[in-house]
Design a protein around this motif. Structure first.
Motif, PDB file in Angstrom:
ATOM      1  N   LYS A 120      -0.401  -4.292 -12.106  1.00 47.02           N
ATOM      2  CA  LYS A 120      -0.498  -2.831 -12.174  1.00 47.02           C
ATOM      3  C   LYS A 120       0.289  -2.348 -13.384  1.00 47.02           C
ATOM      4  O   LYS A 120       1.483  -2.620 -13.522  1.00 47.02           O
ATOM      5  N   ASP A 121      -0.386  -1.633 -14.267  1.00 42.92           N
ATOM      6  CA  ASP A 121       0.222  -1.165 -15.514  1.00 42.92           C
ATOM      7  C   ASP A 121       0.369   0.350 -15.444  1.00 42.92           C
ATOM      8  O   ASP A 121      -0.635   1.063 -15.322  1.00 42.92           O
ATOM      9  N   ILE A 122       1.597   0.852 -15.521  1.00 44.94           N
ATOM     10  CA  ILE A 122       1.870   2.271 -15.290  1.00 44.94           C
ATOM     11  C   ILE A 122       2.663   2.837 -16.465  1.00 44.94           C
ATOM     12  O   ILE A 122       3.680   2.268 -16.874  1.00 44.94           O
ATOM     13  N   THR A 123       2.196   3.951 -17.000  1.00 45.56           N
ATOM     14  CA  THR A 123       2.874   4.592 -18.127  1.00 45.56           C
ATOM     15  C   THR A 123       4.179   5.241 -17.665  1.00 45.56           C
ATOM     16  O   THR A 123       4.189   6.022 -16.716  1.00 45.56           O
ATOM     17  N   ILE A 124       5.265   4.889 -18.337  1.00 44.43           N
ATOM     18  CA  ILE A 124       6.559   5.512 -18.026  1.00 44.43           C
ATOM     19  C   ILE A 124       7.084   6.312 -19.203  1.00 44.43           C
ATOM     20  O   ILE A 124       8.043   7.062 -19.069  1.00 44.43           O
ATOM     21  N   LEU A 125       6.459   6.139 -20.384  1.00 40.31           N
ATOM     22  CA  LEU A 125       6.910   6.879 -21.565  1.00 40.31           C
ATOM     23  C   LEU A 125       5.688   7.318 -22.349  1.00 40.31           C
ATOM     24  O   LEU A 125       4.952   6.489 -22.891  1.00 40.31           O
ATOM     25  N   GLU A 126       5.444   8.623 -22.356  1.00 43.52           N
ATOM     26  CA  GLU A 126       4.365   9.148 -23.185  1.00 43.52           C
ATOM     27  C   GLU A 126       4.737   8.961 -24.655  1.00 43.52           C
ATOM     28  O   GLU A 126       5.905   8.755 -24.996  1.00 43.52           O
ATOM     29  N   THR A 127       3.753   9.004 -25.534  1.00 41.02           N
ATOM     30  CA  THR A 127       3.983   8.745 -26.953  1.00 41.02           C
ATOM     31  C   THR A 127       5.113   9.625 -27.492  1.00 41.02           C
ATOM     32  O   THR A 127       5.048  10.856 -27.437  1.00 41.02           O
ATOM     33  N   THR A 128       6.154   8.962 -27.983  1.00 42.10           N
ATOM     34  CA  THR A 128       7.368   9.643 -28.443  1.00 42.10           C
ATOM     35  C   THR A 128       7.737   9.121 -29.831  1.00 42.10           C
ATOM     36  O   THR A 128       7.807   7.904 -30.028  1.00 42.10           O
ATOM     37  N   PRO A 129       7.976  10.015 -30.810  1.00 44.46           N
ATOM     38  CA  PRO A 129       8.361   9.548 -32.153  1.00 44.46           C
ATOM     39  C   PRO A 129       9.848   9.207 -32.222  1.00 44.46           C
ATOM     40  O   PRO A 129      10.697   9.941 -31.710  1.00 44.46           O
ATOM     41  N   PHE A 130      10.158   8.082 -32.869  1.00 40.11           N
ATOM     42  CA  PHE A 130      11.540   7.674 -33.122  1.00 40.11           C
ATOM     43  C   PHE A 130      11.713   7.472 -34.618  1.00 40.11           C
ATOM     44  O   PHE A 130      10.835   6.897 -35.275  1.00 40.11           O
ATOM     45  N   PRO A 131      12.831   7.926 -35.192  1.00 41.70           N
ATOM     46  CA  PRO A 131      13.071   7.653 -36.619  1.00 41.70           C
ATOM     47  C   PRO A 131      13.380   6.176 -36.848  1.00 41.70           C
ATOM     48  O   PRO A 131      14.102   5.552 -36.056  1.00 41.70           O
ATOM     49  N   GLY A 148      26.175  -0.759 -12.127  1.00 42.60           N
ATOM     50  CA  GLY A 148      26.025  -1.590 -13.307  1.00 42.60           C
ATOM     51  C   GLY A 148      24.589  -1.912 -13.669  1.00 42.60           C
ATOM     52  O   GLY A 148      24.334  -2.576 -14.670  1.00 42.60           O
ATOM     53  N   TYR A 149      23.633  -1.441 -12.878  1.00 46.23           N
ATOM     54  CA  TYR A 149      22.218  -1.671 -13.151  1.00 46.23           C
ATOM     55  C   TYR A 149      21.549  -0.348 -13.485  1.00 46.23           C
ATOM     56  O   TYR A 149      22.101   0.733 -13.263  1.00 46.23           O
ATOM     57  N   LEU A 150      20.327  -0.441 -14.019  1.00 44.70           N
ATOM     58  CA  LEU A 150      19.521   0.752 -14.270  1.00 44.70           C
ATOM     59  C   LEU A 150      18.323   0.734 -13.342  1.00 44.70           C
ATOM     60  O   LEU A 150      17.550  -0.218 -13.316  1.00 44.70           O
ATOM     61  N   LEU A 151      18.154   1.806 -12.578  1.00 41.07           N
ATOM     62  CA  LEU A 151      17.065   1.929 -11.619  1.00 41.07           C
ATOM     63  C   LEU A 151      16.059   2.938 -12.154  1.00 41.07           C
ATOM     64  O   LEU A 151      16.391   4.104 -12.376  1.00 41.07           O
ATOM     65  N   TYR A 152      14.825   2.472 -12.384  1.00 38.84           N
ATOM     66  CA  TYR A 152      13.777   3.328 -12.923  1.00 38.84           C
ATOM     67  C   TYR A 152      12.790   3.698 -11.819  1.00 38.84           C
ATOM     68  O   TYR A 152      12.064   2.827 -11.315  1.00 38.84           O
ATOM     69  N   PRO A 153      12.733   4.976 -11.400  1.00 35.96           N
ATOM     70  CA  PRO A 153      11.693   5.401 -10.456  1.00 35.96           C
ATOM     71  C   PRO A 153      10.363   5.540 -11.203  1.00 35.96           C
ATOM     72  O   PRO A 153      10.195   6.427 -12.027  1.00 35.96           O
ATOM     73  N   VAL A 154       9.418   4.671 -10.917  1.00 36.15           N
ATOM     74  CA  VAL A 154       8.206   4.586 -11.731  1.00 36.15           C
ATOM     75  C   VAL A 154       7.123   5.542 -11.260  1.00 36.15           C
ATOM     76  O   VAL A 154       6.617   6.366 -12.017  1.00 36.15           O
ATOM     77  N   ALA A 155       6.716   5.439  -9.998  1.00 29.18           N
ATOM     78  CA  ALA A 155       5.600   6.254  -9.513  1.00 29.18           C
ATOM     79  C   ALA A 155       5.603   6.263  -7.993  1.00 29.18           C
ATOM     80  O   ALA A 155       6.203   5.402  -7.343  1.00 29.18           O
ATOM     81  N   LYS A 167       0.819  -1.204   0.000  1.00 30.07           N
ATOM     82  CA  LYS A 167       0.000   0.000   0.000  1.00 30.07           C
ATOM     83  C   LYS A 167       0.857   1.261   0.000  1.00 30.07           C
ATOM     84  O   LYS A 167       1.826   1.375   0.762  1.00 30.07           O
ATOM     85  N   ASP A 168       0.474   2.210  -0.858  1.00 31.54           N
ATOM     86  CA  ASP A 168       1.076   3.552  -0.879  1.00 31.54           C
ATOM     87  C   ASP A 168       2.605   3.496  -0.922  1.00 31.54           C
ATOM     88  O   ASP A 168       3.298   4.118  -0.112  1.00 31.54           O
ATOM     89  N   VAL A 169       3.129   2.744  -1.880  1.00 32.57           N
ATOM     90  CA  VAL A 169       4.585   2.582  -1.979  1.00 32.57           C
ATOM     91  C   VAL A 169       5.150   3.486  -3.059  1.00 32.57           C
ATOM     92  O   VAL A 169       4.460   3.886  -4.000  1.00 32.57           O
TER      93      VAL A 169
END
Length: 477
Positions: free
Chosen positions: A296-307, A278-285, A231-233
């Motif tokens: 639990k499904d959480i958006t971490i990248l809003e729609t972004t165009p890539f070539p 040596g690791y990547l730490l992603y602060p999600v929410a 809860k509330d993490v």
């Protein structure tokens, strides 16, 4: 009136209990109960290896000197060996962990030495007959003291009083013997590992062939396979594999079946990973609740165009070898999107990317999905989406002759067909066994590896192009 808990001896299962807490019902002044309300912060760090690291911070009003802290509500699958408590001026002496009864065996074991009811059905009247008894032991089967005798194979049921029930929701309890240098309120941290949590990145990407772009939206799906709520993490995920020493007993106690739960989604801005050892730490929410059995499904990248660059790849269309095929071989090309990121692009955690393309009726069509590796800014990703039906090759051998005892020369014709309405960038990659040398060709090749040549050809829409090449293959003597 609550009904008593009835356990049949045929339902007894083998289980392992953690150590028992001291009896806090008669706690003296040196025992301090820490309520869950005293928890100020909880950081949940989820790894992709089916476990999580938790750090809970409590505000505790300590007494000076030695005391026993009693805390409740920890996850059922907690790894006791990973448990630690620290704080300013705080010294830890010992820890005791108590798990609530989870099955028939646990309930019986908690009643050893206490009064129960022994119930059997009278063979003539068919009525239940109750007898007062004391539960002496439960392994390998219940042993009851009834009057002045011991019943080792009692032909009935053991009935426990209703107050024997400890709900799973109460979680695991911890008693910690500590010494504090201060008699005041100080933050205290509790660290532990718990199995049964996992995460994966999922991407929805829309390919625009006109602009050669891929619009990518990224989400992190965190699965809670435990029986406990978090809860509330403050939720974080780690990219990279961490070595673990698996405690199979603890794993067995914590393994549960995934339960049904609603599919949740939360929007957030793109996250920036932190490089750590040596690791990547992603602060999600922040302030996220993940219930038992929930995804639990959480958006971490809003729609972004890539070539991207669309490439149609064909590997080994001619089946070159010392005993070549003489028939015509046809093969569909694999559509590959080469995605490029810039130095200021967001990082892409490892996960599954599902690529769609918009249709005239407004509905998107899936054209392929692929698992991508962790991709740092400035990195490239190849997305092999699937085999095409309108871009393909057909190959045949046109000539062959022996040059020497060990060398044979073969000539091939490969027809590159583009039936689509757009030009197709094709890559023809051909494998050659042993020592090889191309002696003639109508289109230039590049040596891709020690045993492969690659031709890059732009085929106009609705047209065919012909690739001719002659190769000498030399056997080893």
């Amino acid at each position: 009136m609550r009904k008593p808990l009835i356990l049949s001896r045929c339902l007894i299962m083998t289980a392992v209990l953690g150590g028992m807490l001291p009896n806090v019902a008669h706690a003296d002044e040196s025992t301090l109960k820490v309520d869950e309300d005293a928890r100020e912060e909880s950081v949940l760090t989820v790894y992709s290896d089916n476990f999580a690291q938790v750090q809970d911070t409590y505000d505790v009003k300590f007494q000076r000197g030695e005391q026993t802290l009693v805390l409740k509500g920890f996850p059922l699958g907690i790894d006791p060996g990973s448990l630690n408590i620290d704080g300013k001026g705080l010294r830890l002496h010992s820890l005791s962990v108590q798990r609530p009864p989870l099955n028939e065996f646990d309930y019986l074991k908690s009643m050893v030495g206490k009064k129960v009811k022994a119930v059997y059905r009278h063979p003539k009247s068919g009525r239940d007959v109750e007898t007062d008894a004391v539960l002496v032991a439960v392994t390998p089967r219940p042993i009851l003291k009834i009057g002045d005798r011991l019943e080792v194979d009692y032909p009935g049921r053991v009935v426990l009083p209703a107050d024997a029930i400890t709900t799973v929701a109460d979680g695991v309890s911890i008693a910690a013997s500590v010494t504090s240098e201060y008699a005041k309120e100080e933050p205290m941290r509790v660290h532990y590992k718990v199995p049964g949590l996992n995460w994966q990145a999922n991407y929805r990407a829309v390919y625009n062939a006109e602009s050669d772009t891929l619009d990518v939206q990224g989400r992190v799906a965190v699965e809670n396979h435990t029986q406990s709520d978090f809860k509330d993490v403050n939720l974080r995920v780690v990219a990279g594999q961490v070595n673990q020493v698996h405690d199979m007993t603890a794993m067995a106690r914590s393994s549960v079946k995934m339960m049904a739960a609603p599919y949740a989604e939360m929007a957030d801005n793109a996250v920036v990973p932190v490089q750590e050892s040596g690791y990547l730490l992603y602060p999600v929410a922040s302030d996220v609740t993940i219930k038992a059995g929930e995804l639990k499904d959480i958006t971490i990248l809003e729609t972004t165009p890539f070539p991207v660059k669309a490439v149609y790849e064909v590997r080994n269309p001619a089946h070159v070898g010392y005993s070549p095929r003489t028939d015509v071989t046809k093969q569909g090309a694999t559509l590959r999107l080469d995605l490029s990121t810039k130095d200021d692009s967001p990082a892409l955690p490892s996960g599954v990317m599902r690529v769609m393309t918009p249709q005239k009726d407004g509905a998107d069509m899936l054209i392929g999905e692929v698992r991508i590796p962790h991709t740092q800014p400035g990195g490239d990703v190849q997305l092999n989406l699937g085999q095409s039906v309108d871009v393909m090759t057909s190959a045949k051998i046109t000539d062959h002759k022996r040059v020497s005892d060990v060398t044979t020369e073969y000539s091939y014709q490969v027809t590159l067909t583009n039936s689509s309405s757009r030009p197709a960038n094709m890559e023809v990659v051909q494998f050659f066994p042993g020592h090889w040398q191309i002696t003639a060709e109508n289109l230039s090749h590049a040596k891709d590896t020690a045993n492969t040549a690659k031709w890059t050809v732009a085929v106009p829409a609705k047209q065919d192009m012909i690739l001719n090449f002659t190769v000498q293959l030399t056997r080893q003597k």
